[in-house]
Design an enzyme around this catalytic site. Structure first.
Site, PDB file in Angstrom:
ATOM      1  N   ASP A  42      36.083  87.405  -8.816  1.00 35.02           N
ATOM      2  CA  ASP A  42      37.409  88.023  -8.849  1.00 35.02           C
ATOM      3  C   ASP A  42      38.412  87.178  -9.615  1.00 35.02           C
ATOM      4  O   ASP A  42      38.287  85.959  -9.691  1.00 35.02           O
ATOM      5  CB  ASP A  42      37.920  88.257  -7.429  1.00 35.02           C
ATOM      6  CG  ASP A  42      37.124  89.313  -6.687  1.00 35.02           C
ATOM      7  OD1 ASP A  42      36.668  90.267  -7.342  1.00 35.02           O
ATOM      8  OD2 ASP A  42      36.968  89.169  -5.469  1.00 35.02           O
ATOM      9  N   ARG A  43      39.409  87.834 -10.126  1.00 36.27           N
ATOM     10  CA  ARG A  43      40.450  87.180 -10.918  1.00 36.27           C
ATOM     11  C   ARG A  43      41.125  86.046 -10.145  1.00 36.27           C
ATOM     12  O   ARG A  43      41.457  85.004 -10.705  1.00 36.27           O
ATOM     13  CB  ARG A  43      41.478  88.243 -11.331  1.00 36.27           C
ATOM     14  CG  ARG A  43      42.576  87.751 -12.208  1.00 36.27           C
ATOM     15  CD  ARG A  43      43.410  88.938 -12.670  1.00 36.27           C
ATOM     16  NE  ARG A  43      44.758  88.486 -12.945  1.00 36.27           N
ATOM     17  CZ  ARG A  43      45.812  89.256 -12.951  1.00 36.27           C
ATOM     18  NH1 ARG A  43      45.705  90.526 -12.677  1.00 36.27           N
ATOM     19  NH2 ARG A  43      46.991  88.768 -13.219  1.00 36.27           N
TER      20      ARG A  43
END
Length: 177
Positions: A42-43
């Site tokens: 995930d970012r």
């Protein structure tokens, strides 16, 4: 095989389609043709991301049915007690079903690079670190698991996937394995 230490706030893809404001992607760090991420991170998570040009290897790494262990260093809010850790060890029931049991232990704060931006510090609420290993990879699974036992994740760093490890690889750096 490429080992990449994905910094915080970087997308696990080479292009950013549909965002009105450009975001950092893998292409800001890796200039190798024909490699693709084996799984995602995930970012708002950091750490080890594997990239390969071998589709079969990519599937073996990313597909949960192969049960490749993924180890995370997780900074959580609060101080998890034995009961919370035992719940993680036996598996948590999330909205999308039960998780497999995780290997988890409380650890001393690891010697990591500073995160930019830093984690919000709150004097009234302590934090602690866990080493957590799962053998599946659902969307935001580690974050959902720690939240389910009352200890939301503050920082998440994937340290190991199978036999591949981050070791001394600096954020934004990559190497061939």
């Amino acid at each position: 095989m490429v080992l990449f230490n994905k910094p915080f706030d970087v997308l696990s893809q080479f292009t950013d389609r549909g965002s009105p404001t450009p975001r950092r992607t893998l292409s800001d760090y890796i200039d190798l043709p024909g490699v693709y991420p084996a799984g995602r991170l995930d970012r708002d998570s950091e750490g080890l991301l594997l990239l390969t040009d071998d589709g079969r290897l990519q599937a073996r790494i990313a597909d949960p049915r192969f049960k490749l262990p993924k180890t995370y260093l997780v900074q959580v809010e609060g101080l998890p007690d034995d009961a919370a850790l035992d719940r993680l060890r036996t598996g948590i029931t999330l909205a999308d079903g039960p998780t497999r049991p995780a290997a988890v232990e409380a650890i001393e704060p690891p010697a990591l690079w500073p995160r930019d931006p830093p984690i919000r510090y709150r004097a009234a609420i302590p934090d602690s670190w866990l080493r957590l290993t799962i053998r599946e990879g659902r969307n935001r699974q580690v974050r959902r698991m720690t939240a389910a036992v009352g200890h939301p994740t503050l920082r998440l760093v994937r340290w190991r996937i199978g036999d591949w490890s981050l070791d001394d690889l600096a954020p934004g750096a990559w190497q061939l394995a």
